[in-house]
Scaffold this active site. Sequence first.
Site, PDB file in Angstrom:
ATOM      1  N   SER A 127       0.848  -1.193   0.000  1.00 17.78           N
ATOM      2  CA  SER A 127       0.000   0.000   0.000  1.00 17.78           C
ATOM      3  C   SER A 127       0.883   1.241   0.000  1.00 17.78           C
ATOM      4  O   SER A 127       1.813   1.348   0.797  1.00 17.78           O
ATOM      5  CB  SER A 127      -0.914   0.001   1.226  1.00 17.78           C
ATOM      6  OG  SER A 127      -1.685   1.179   1.287  1.00 17.78           O
ATOM      7  N   SER A 129       0.899   5.764  -1.385  1.00 15.75           N
ATOM      8  CA  SER A 129       0.041   6.949  -1.430  1.00 15.75           C
ATOM      9  C   SER A 129      -0.805   7.011  -2.690  1.00 15.75           C
ATOM     10  O   SER A 129      -1.892   7.581  -2.681  1.00 15.75           O
ATOM     11  CB  SER A 129       0.903   8.207  -1.333  1.00 15.75           C
ATOM     12  OG  SER A 129       1.840   8.243  -2.394  1.00 15.75           O
ATOM     13  N   ILE A 130      -0.321   6.425  -3.779  1.00 14.83           N
ATOM     14  CA  ILE A 130      -1.043   6.493  -5.044  1.00 14.83           C
ATOM     15  C   ILE A 130      -1.922   5.270  -5.262  1.00 14.83           C
ATOM     16  O   ILE A 130      -3.025   5.376  -5.796  1.00 14.83           O
ATOM     17  CB  ILE A 130      -0.053   6.635  -6.221  1.00 14.83           C
ATOM     18  CG1 ILE A 130       0.737   7.946  -6.093  1.00 14.83           C
ATOM     19  CG2 ILE A 130      -0.772   6.586  -7.557  1.00 14.83           C
ATOM     20  CD1 ILE A 130      -0.105   9.184  -6.226  1.00 14.83           C
ATOM     21  N   GLN A 132      -2.591   0.677  -4.238  1.00 16.04           N
ATOM     22  CA  GLN A 132      -2.242  -0.521  -3.479  1.00 16.04           C
ATOM     23  C   GLN A 132      -2.454  -1.739  -4.368  1.00 16.04           C
ATOM     24  O   GLN A 132      -3.131  -1.673  -5.398  1.00 16.04           O
ATOM     25  CB  GLN A 132      -3.041  -0.624  -2.190  1.00 16.04           C
ATOM     26  CG  GLN A 132      -4.514  -0.853  -2.310  1.00 16.04           C
ATOM     27  CD  GLN A 132      -5.195  -0.811  -0.926  1.00 16.04           C
ATOM     28  OE1 GLN A 132      -4.769  -0.119  -0.013  1.00 16.04           O
ATOM     29  NE2 GLN A 132      -6.272  -1.573  -0.771  1.00 16.04           N
ATOM     30  N   VAL A 133      -1.850  -2.871  -3.965  1.00 14.10           N
ATOM     31  CA  VAL A 133      -1.810  -4.067  -4.804  1.00 14.10           C
ATOM     32  C   VAL A 133      -2.470  -5.237  -4.086  1.00 14.10           C
ATOM     33  O   VAL A 133      -2.199  -5.485  -2.901  1.00 14.10           O
ATOM     34  CB  VAL A 133      -0.354  -4.433  -5.173  1.00 14.10           C
ATOM     35  CG1 VAL A 133      -0.313  -5.702  -6.018  1.00 14.10           C
ATOM     36  CG2 VAL A 133       0.313  -3.275  -5.914  1.00 14.10           C
ATOM     37  N   ASP A 282      13.903   2.798 -11.330  1.00 12.12           N
ATOM     38  CA  ASP A 282      13.547   2.687  -9.906  1.00 12.12           C
ATOM     39  C   ASP A 282      14.021   1.338  -9.379  1.00 12.12           C
ATOM     40  O   ASP A 282      13.264   0.603  -8.734  1.00 12.12           O
ATOM     41  CB  ASP A 282      12.035   2.843  -9.747  1.00 12.12           C
ATOM     42  CG  ASP A 282      11.638   3.269  -8.342  1.00 12.12           C
ATOM     43  OD1 ASP A 282      12.526   3.703  -7.582  1.00 12.12           O
ATOM     44  OD2 ASP A 282      10.449   3.165  -7.996  1.00 12.12           O
TER      45      ASP A 282
END
EC number: 2.7.-.-
Length: 522
Positions: A127, A129-130, A132-133, A282
């Site tokens: 989870s 800020s943009i 969750q999975v 990333d």
Amino acid sequence: MKNWPRLAFIAWVLLRQGMDQLVLSHMPHASLRLLARLMSIGRTHHEPRGVRLRMALERLGPIFVKFGQVLSTRRDLIPHDIANELAKLQDRVPPFPSDVSRAAVVQSLGRPIEEVFASFDADPVASASIAQVHFGVLHDGREVAVKVLRPNVLNIIEADLALLRVAAAWLERLSPDGRRLRPREVVAEFDNYLHDELDLGREAANAAQLRRNMGGLDLIMLPEMIWDLSSAEVLVMERMHGVPISQIETLRAAGIDIPKLARDGVTIFFTQVFRDGFFHADMHPGNIMVSTAPATFGRYIALDFGIVGTLDSRDKEYLAQNFLAFFRRDYRRVAELHIESGWVPASTRVDELEGAVRAVCEPHFDRPLKDISLGQVLLRLFQTSRRFNVEIQPQLVLLQKTLLNVEGLGRQLDPELDLWQTAKPFLERWMNEQVGWRALLGSIKDEAPRYAKLLPELPRLLHDALQAHARPQRPSDELLLALLHEQRRTNRLLLTVFYLIGGFVAGGLFAHWILPGLLHLL
């Protein structure tokens, strides 16, 4: 303005962490510097400034955390103590309820979730800020990971962006530097950056491109995107199984060759950079697993494709020639490359730039070649370039940050990793492909169709060029200025961070002390 309470809260958080002293003390107005000294009376801050800034950003929420994360990559612009502290920012927030996730998936699919999924895990595995999975299983038996945007995230971000615009306007009024840096334009660019992250369709496209590029390399695996179930708000992809790369002892116990794993990571990165010009930007340990399945044993598994970097042939030539010249200790060539790139003012003297490059690069050779950090070399070059008003290209800054991540991970796996020996073949191969008869013939072959189309138009083009040269205006100069303006815009984004804080502080003070009096008079 309906966001005054939020603005006042932001100002309060910044004041509590002493950010007013950091910003106002550097303002040109004597009254503001005096205000900074008065506001510091009775307040003591035992934590370093970087810690206080990080704590303030964490308290202020997702948009400020993301801003801090971006800022932490700009070590060529900000002090190391602040950059190191901002690098600790973690984009982790409590998950939102599973029924909200299910509702978002249903809305995206346009049909009940049971028609598509045989099972859908209620508890998210991650989870932020943009988004969750969640994990799930389709009716055809495929295991999938489902990334769902956080509800109302757009409105939350828009509210804070509105306040950033207010702070930018205050900045332009308070500081000559603020006017020069055009903070309102910077906020507009940050707006675009955030909205790109909110588009999961863009992330899916990044993943698909990387997967296609890496298809012939048996060192890495990337999940397949399931396009017919995905949208801008919900991303459904193949679930990947593996061991987090940070669990080194678990990998060693499973029989993974750890030194080879370190070398493979460097190989993957330089393949993406010099062969494809499109790289995963990333690559921190949280986004990497290692397969222990027999058929794919020891392969990297890459996750999270929201941030990617793109390099053109000019960028790759700059990197390859700089690295090769650096390891030959040919500092004049490094200086010439900077000037040839067009990013240095034409008045720059080669010998002065050469001396500055030598001063920062020569100390690296006090250690064995295997201990030299290519990421640190790039960083020091960027820092030196700033003294000569070089426009550092954002794609190269992103690459430098990623290279530091790759190096750090590689040496965490194998402290004896010789990054240069792994990277050198890629640099030399790329250079060999760019020079010589084979490269020339390849270029002619690629460009021949385009030139064949232009031949009938050559007389008209020549006439137009002569006419343009005869005019008093210089369209080419105007175009050059426009391109230079575009290059400067991204750097201005991060140069204004501390001034934006000053804008928030000033706006909060106005809301708290001045605005009530004005309203009372009205």
